[in-house]
Design a protein around this motif. Structure first.
Motif, PDB file in Angstrom:
ATOM      1  N   VAL A   1     -24.755   8.171  -5.690  1.00 42.68           N
ATOM      2  CA  VAL A   1     -23.414   8.742  -5.718  1.00 42.68           C
ATOM      3  C   VAL A   1     -22.933   9.058  -4.302  1.00 42.68           C
ATOM      4  O   VAL A   1     -23.591   9.806  -3.571  1.00 42.68           O
ATOM      5  N   PRO A   2     -21.795   8.516  -3.888  1.00 43.02           N
ATOM      6  CA  PRO A   2     -21.256   8.860  -2.571  1.00 43.02           C
ATOM      7  C   PRO A   2     -20.626  10.246  -2.606  1.00 43.02           C
ATOM      8  O   PRO A   2     -20.413  10.824  -3.679  1.00 43.02           O
ATOM      9  N   VAL A   3     -20.328  10.776  -1.461  1.00 43.20           N
ATOM     10  CA  VAL A   3     -19.628  12.050  -1.406  1.00 43.20           C
ATOM     11  C   VAL A   3     -18.250  11.873  -2.046  1.00 43.20           C
ATOM     12  O   VAL A   3     -17.627  10.819  -1.950  1.00 43.20           O
TER      13      VAL A   3
ATOM     14  N   VAL B   1       0.838  -1.196   0.000  1.00 40.27           N
ATOM     15  CA  VAL B   1       0.000   0.000   0.000  1.00 40.27           C
ATOM     16  C   VAL B   1       0.873   1.246   0.000  1.00 40.27           C
ATOM     17  O   VAL B   1       1.863   1.334   0.743  1.00 40.27           O
ATOM     18  N   LEU B   2       0.505   2.223  -0.837  1.00 45.06           N
ATOM     19  CA  LEU B   2       1.223   3.487  -0.935  1.00 45.06           C
ATOM     20  C   LEU B   2       0.340   4.619  -0.428  1.00 45.06           C
ATOM     21  O   LEU B   2      -0.888   4.523  -0.455  1.00 45.06           O
ATOM     22  N   ALA B   3       0.980   5.698   0.017  1.00 45.99           N
ATOM     23  CA  ALA B   3       0.246   6.845   0.556  1.00 45.99           C
ATOM     24  C   ALA B   3       0.576   8.098  -0.240  1.00 45.99           C
ATOM     25  O   ALA B   3       1.708   8.285  -0.698  1.00 45.99           O
ATOM     26  N   CYS B   4      -0.425   8.961  -0.402  1.00 43.25           N
ATOM     27  CA  CYS B   4      -0.264  10.248  -1.073  1.00 43.25           C
ATOM     28  C   CYS B   4      -0.818  11.332  -0.158  1.00 43.25           C
ATOM     29  O   CYS B   4      -1.994  11.274   0.232  1.00 43.25           O
ATOM     30  N   ASP B   5       0.019  12.310   0.170  1.00 45.13           N
ATOM     31  CA  ASP B   5      -0.394  13.416   1.040  1.00 45.13           C
ATOM     32  C   ASP B   5      -1.077  14.483   0.183  1.00 45.13           C
ATOM     33  O   ASP B   5      -0.444  15.122  -0.657  1.00 45.13           O
ATOM     34  N   LEU B   6      -2.397  14.656   0.381  1.00 45.22           N
ATOM     35  CA  LEU B   6      -3.172  15.623  -0.401  1.00 45.22           C
ATOM     36  C   LEU B   6      -3.269  16.982   0.271  1.00 45.22           C
ATOM     37  O   LEU B   6      -3.830  17.917  -0.308  1.00 45.22           O
ATOM     38  N   SER B   7      -2.732  17.115   1.458  1.00 43.30           N
ATOM     39  CA  SER B   7      -2.934  18.348   2.230  1.00 43.30           C
ATOM     40  C   SER B   7      -2.293  19.557   1.573  1.00 43.30           C
ATOM     41  O   SER B   7      -2.734  20.694   1.794  1.00 43.30           O
ATOM     42  N   THR B   8      -1.273  19.344   0.753  1.00 41.19           N
ATOM     43  CA  THR B   8      -0.604  20.477   0.117  1.00 41.19           C
ATOM     44  C   THR B   8      -1.294  20.930  -1.164  1.00 41.19           C
ATOM     45  O   THR B   8      -1.038  22.031  -1.639  1.00 41.19           O
ATOM     46  N   VAL B   9      -2.157  20.099  -1.720  1.00 42.96           N
ATOM     47  CA  VAL B   9      -2.799  20.454  -2.993  1.00 42.96           C
ATOM     48  C   VAL B   9      -4.301  20.683  -2.854  1.00 42.96           C
ATOM     49  O   VAL B   9      -4.924  21.272  -3.743  1.00 42.96           O
ATOM     50  N   ILE B  10      -4.897  20.209  -1.770  1.00 41.90           N
ATOM     51  CA  ILE B  10      -6.326  20.428  -1.535  1.00 41.90           C
ATOM     52  C   ILE B  10      -6.474  21.088  -0.168  1.00 41.90           C
ATOM     53  O   ILE B  10      -6.230  20.467   0.873  1.00 41.90           O
ATOM     54  N   LYS B  11      -6.853  22.366  -0.191  1.00 40.02           N
ATOM     55  CA  LYS B  11      -6.916  23.136   1.050  1.00 40.02           C
ATOM     56  C   LYS B  11      -8.249  22.979   1.773  1.00 40.02           C
ATOM     57  O   LYS B  11      -8.294  22.953   3.002  1.00 40.02           O
ATOM     58  N   GLU B  12      -9.350  22.911   1.016  1.00 36.71           N
ATOM     59  CA  GLU B  12     -10.653  22.819   1.651  1.00 36.71           C
ATOM     60  C   GLU B  12     -10.861  21.431   2.259  1.00 36.71           C
ATOM     61  O   GLU B  12     -10.305  20.431   1.784  1.00 36.71           O
ATOM     62  N   PRO B  13     -11.654  21.335   3.319  1.00 37.37           N
ATOM     63  CA  PRO B  13     -11.880  20.026   3.960  1.00 37.37           C
ATOM     64  C   PRO B  13     -12.722  19.105   3.077  1.00 37.37           C
ATOM     65  O   PRO B  13     -13.544  19.566   2.285  1.00 37.37           O
ATOM     66  N   PHE B  14     -12.505  17.816   3.234  1.00 46.41           N
ATOM     67  CA  PHE B  14     -13.327  16.836   2.536  1.00 46.41           C
ATOM     68  C   PHE B  14     -14.645  16.650   3.282  1.00 46.41           C
ATOM     69  O   PHE B  14     -14.673  16.577   4.517  1.00 46.41           O
ATOM     70  N   ALA B  15     -15.730  16.561   2.537  1.00 46.50           N
ATOM     71  CA  ALA B  15     -17.032  16.302   3.144  1.00 46.50           C
ATOM     72  C   ALA B  15     -17.084  14.868   3.657  1.00 46.50           C
ATOM     73  O   ALA B  15     -16.386  13.979   3.152  1.00 46.50           O
ATOM     74  N   GLU B  16     -17.908  14.646   4.660  1.00 45.61           N
ATOM     75  CA  GLU B  16     -18.071  13.313   5.227  1.00 45.61           C
ATOM     76  C   GLU B  16     -19.244  12.584   4.575  1.00 45.61           C
ATOM     77  O   GLU B  16     -20.192  13.208   4.099  1.00 45.61           O
ATOM     78  N   PHE B  17     -19.182  11.274   4.555  1.00 50.24           N
ATOM     79  CA  PHE B  17     -20.301  10.461   4.091  1.00 50.24           C
ATOM     80  C   PHE B  17     -21.520  10.707   5.002  1.00 50.24           C
ATOM     81  O   PHE B  17     -21.378  10.900   6.211  1.00 50.24           O
ATOM     82  N   LYS B  18     -22.706  10.652   4.414  1.00 54.10           N
ATOM     83  CA  LYS B  18     -23.928  10.698   5.211  1.00 54.10           C
ATOM     84  C   LYS B  18     -24.163   9.339   5.878  1.00 54.10           C
ATOM     85  O   LYS B  18     -23.587   8.329   5.468  1.00 54.10           O
ATOM     86  N   ASN B  19     -25.031   9.322   6.874  1.00 52.65           N
ATOM     87  CA  ASN B  19     -25.347   8.051   7.535  1.00 52.65           C
ATOM     88  C   ASN B  19     -25.951   7.047   6.564  1.00 52.65           C
ATOM     89  O   ASN B  19     -25.781   5.832   6.725  1.00 52.65           O
ATOM     90  N   SER B  20     -26.688   7.552   5.590  1.00 53.18           N
ATOM     91  CA  SER B  20     -27.218   6.673   4.546  1.00 53.18           C
ATOM     92  C   SER B  20     -27.308   7.471   3.260  1.00 53.18           C
ATOM     93  O   SER B  20     -27.470   8.693   3.281  1.00 53.18           O
ATOM     94  N   TYR B  21     -27.167   6.770   2.169  1.00 51.70           N
ATOM     95  CA  TYR B  21     -27.323   7.418   0.862  1.00 51.70           C
ATOM     96  C   TYR B  21     -27.618   6.343  -0.170  1.00 51.70           C
ATOM     97  O   TYR B  21     -27.346   5.161   0.026  1.00 51.70           O
ATOM     98  N   ARG B  22     -28.168   6.800  -1.277  1.00 48.69           N
ATOM     99  CA  ARG B  22     -28.421   5.902  -2.405  1.00 48.69           C
ATOM    100  C   ARG B  22     -27.833   6.547  -3.653  1.00 48.69           C
ATOM    101  O   ARG B  22     -28.168   7.681  -3.990  1.00 48.69           O
TER     102      ARG B  22
END
Length: 740
Positions: free
Chosen positions: A163-165, A140-161
């Motif tokens: 397209v996910p966030v 497994v490899l890791a990529c640090d996105l903090s330097t290229v994406i400044k805004e926070p990532f949205a969280e998944f909803k408790n349920s959805y049908r």
């Protein structure tokens, strides 16, 4: 200011050229310095070319009837917002404005962030390594996105049908799989199952707990101890068919009791957990967004708080194309535009749909690729728009959506989907996300090839729609009580024609109940003509679920357990025509169309008189000149009420065939009126059926002399079905004969 002067310079340069030559040619090259739109000094962006055309028209330098072509050089054209076109970008019917790739497939319009292979490094965080499966820790490899994406990532909803966030990860033009269990390629086909429910989550008016008097999260027993490994406070979701095999939903795990082996969900499901269904007793699900299950090539996981992306690559990433799709708008939106054509462009990588045409007229997409999107491919509303010879695949929901026309006045939209290859869709929304959705009045769907999807190929409603010469296979692969073609619960869905389609090798369903259909006219749906189609290994080939005015004419059904199903559910189901039951307000829907007045009363006279003529009975369903070959269970399934109404049915010149005269495993019709039985022998089989040619394509054996003599059968133009070569589709896709 610099952009304004650049466009102004181009306008002056082009206006000089156009005084000599009425044709306007603009050039775009995203890889070079910004220029004035000439071939020597092209623009950097498509938007600059669009805006130049607008300014020239505004200033009278360009007439509406002048020919305009924008030539787009190879390259990646990244978007931070939709590429927009409106009424100011229109051409004329004789001279549409053309946006064209100079080399087909080389222009990539994308809504994502390209990531370099060097940004992926081995995992060094001890806490993360501990959570990963031991065998995967060095892979497994890791990529640090903090330097290229400044805004926070949205969280998944408790349920959805559906397209996910976002975002979503794609490598080498394929969507990666969010870390899950069981793996998609597991021996159990990627599903876990359960049979015991603790709490269905359905409302109980008698419950002492007020929370249980309304819909609430359910709970079930899951014998496998696997959930004990998961860090539930980080969020683990289950995608499940919780009650019906035609209704999927993703619900978060709220709690897991390892002693009792009980999973409690965090949100209710509308049908409850095992709330009552027919088909398989066991309910299915798989877990997703589970770092502890990042154990298979092609899986990924996103730590949304710390902005760390983890990937188990399928191979070396040295030359891989890695894109994180982030744009939550359509890649291109066309609003109120007339007569514009987009040729040989690729619309890829977005967390919404690819192309949206709204209130458009005479707009065409030809030879385009629309792929790797979290939502649908192309949506069309308006009139006389065309989607031609496009490839659509790796889509989270549907392929192409067509709507438009005036149903009340029966005015046709004439939107067309022609010669498109649509496959591997419904990746996120697994049900009712079809390859093609057609609604309204007068949509035309011809010569498309649709395959590899969990649910419907074509979902339709409305009036006067034509579905012709389409090939459909390997759909309905994980669902039940569904069909390749599906429409339902509407008397007013009249005038639709399904003609000369080839539907074959469907999957899914429950073998005991045979609940996968080739054409499924569900819940009293009426007014469809099913004519000249070929059904091969489709479950129930044709199903009339209690409806009327559905002619079944000249179809060829081969190797299907049940050839034709006709039932009388309108006579027996209490919710028939009940506005209080979801979707069952049949007469109310008809009243909304003024069905007793012209043009409806003249076009559909049986419908105009339906309430005075035994409306519950499945009348006016002529069954003529059909041939049923080697049906293993029943040639024609009719329930008791239908059998009592047979004197009201027009059934004639149909043929039931046992090609080799087999004594077991082949059904015949016995004394059913309007049918002739015909048997061959092992030494002299009847030449009806499918074979595979040297190119891996199924070919049809149909003896026209035999069929004409025995059933007045008209030969089906089988060679005209499916994709064809044209100026945009130079080659046909290759086939693997073993994939059938």
């Amino acid at each position: 200011m610099q952009y304004f002067f650049t466009v102004l310079t181009c306008v002056l340069a082009v206006s000089f050229t156009s005084s000599v030559d009425a044709d306007l040619n603009l050039y775009v090259d995203g890889n070079g310095p910004d220029g004035n739109g000439s071939k020597a000094r092209p623009f950097q962006s498509i938007q600059e070319a669009r805006d130049t055309i607008r300014i020239m028209r505004r200033d009278g330098k360009l007439k509406p009837e002048d020919k305009v072509t924008v030539h787009i050089e190879p390259g990646v054209y990244s978007l931070r917002m939709s590429l927009m076109f409106d009424k100011n970008d229109s051409g004329t019917k004789e001279n549409p404005v053309v946006y064209r790739a100079t080399k087909p497939g080389s222009v990539r319009i994308q809504g994502g962030l390209s990531l370099g292979a060097d940004t992926f490094q081995p995992v060094t965080d001890a806490a993360i390594l501990k959570r990963l499966p031991e065998a995967a820790r060095r892979k497994v490899l890791a990529c640090d996105l903090s330097t290229v994406i400044k805004e926070p990532f949205a969280e998944f909803k408790n349920s959805y049908r559906g397209v996910p966030v976002g975002p979503w990860l794609y490598v080498n033009q394929r969507p990666m799989t969010l870390a899950r269990w069981p793996n998609a390629d597991a021996a159990d086909e990627g599903w876990a199952s359960f049979t015991k429910v603790i709490d269905k989550g359905l409302p109980d008016p008698k419950a002492k707990d007020p929370a249980k008097q309304k819909s609430h999260p359910g709970a079930f027993v899951f014998d496998d101890p696997r959930p004990a490994r998961w860090k539930l406070d980080q969020g683990v979701w289950l995608l499940g068919y919780w009650t019906h095999d035609w209704s999927d939903e993703v619900i978060r795990i709220a709690d897991y009791d390892p002693q009792q082996k009980i999973i409690k969900l965090a949100a209710p499901h509308s049908y409850g957990i095992m709330g009552g269904t027919w088909g398989a007793k066991a309910r299915r699900f798989f877990a997703l967004n589970v770092l502890e299950e990042l154990d298979s090539p092609g899986e990924w996981y996103l730590d949304r708080v710390n902005k760390q992306l983890y990937l188990y690559p399928q191979g070396k990433l040295d030359y891989a194309e890695i894109v994180l799709a982030t744009l939550t708008q359509p890649l291109m939106q066309v609003r109120g535009t007339k007569h514009i054509r987009f040729e040989n462009l690729n619309f890829e990588y977005g967390h919404s749909e690819g192309v949206s045409l709204k209130n458009a007229e005479g707009v065409e997409l030809a030879g385009c690729v629309v792929a790797n999107l979290a939502s649908g491919g192309i949506s069309v509303s308006g009139t006389q728009n065309t989607i031609r010879s496009c490839d659509l695949y790796h889509l989270g929901t549907r392929g192409i959506s067509l709507s438009g026309g005036d149903r009340k006045q029966l005015q046709r939209a004439e939107n067309r989907a022609l010669n498109n290859h649509i496959h591997d869709y419904g990746l996120f929304q697994r049900t009712y996300a079809p390859g093609i959705y057609a609604h309204g009045c007068g949509q035309i769907v011809q010569n498309n090839c649709i395959h590899d999807a969990p649910h419907n190929a074509v979902l339709y409603g409305g009036n006067e729609n034509l579905f012709e010469r389409n090939e459909i296979y390997r759909v309905v692969m994980e669902t039940g009580d569904s069909g390749a073609f599906y429409t339902g619960r509407d008397w007013t869905s009249q005038g639709n024609i399904l003609r000369h389609n080839f539907i074959h090798n469907l999957g899914g369903g429950d073998a005991e109940h045979v609940n996968t259909m080739g054409v499924y006219l569900d819940d009293c749906d009426s007014g469809d003509t099913i004519e000249g189609n070929v059904f091969y290994r489709t479950g129930r080939a044709i199903m009339i679920g209690g409806g009327r005015d559905n002619p079944i004419l000249n179809n060829l059904v081969i190797d299907c357990p049940i050839g034709l199903h006709v039932d009388s559910r309108g006579m027996t189901w209490k919710q028939w025509n009940d506005p209080k039951s979801a979707g069952w307000n049949l007469e109310e829907k008809a009243e909304a169309m003024n069905y007793k007045r012209p043009p409806w009363s003249t076009e559909y006279p049986h419908l105009a008189k339906i309430m005075a003529h035994s409306p519950r009975e499945p009348l006016y369903n002529p069954i003529r000149r059909n041939v049923f070959v080697d049906c293993s269970k029943e040639v024609c399934h009719m329930d008791g009420n239908v059998k009592k109404l047979l004197d009201k049915f027009e059934i004639e010149h149909n043929l039931a065939v046992n090609t080799t005269g087999a004594e077991k495993g082949i059904a015949m019709t016995k004394d059913l009126k309007g049918f002739t039985n015909l048997s061959g022998s092992e030494s002299k089989p009847i030449p009806l059926g499918m074979t595979v040619d040297i190119n891996g394509r199924l070919t049809l054996q149909q003896d026209p002399r035999l069929l004409k003599a025995k059933a007045s059968f008209q030969a089906i133009p089988f060679d005209e079905i499916g994709l064809y070569r044209d100026e945009y589709r130079k080659e046909l896709p290759k086939r693997d004969p073993h994939s059938y």
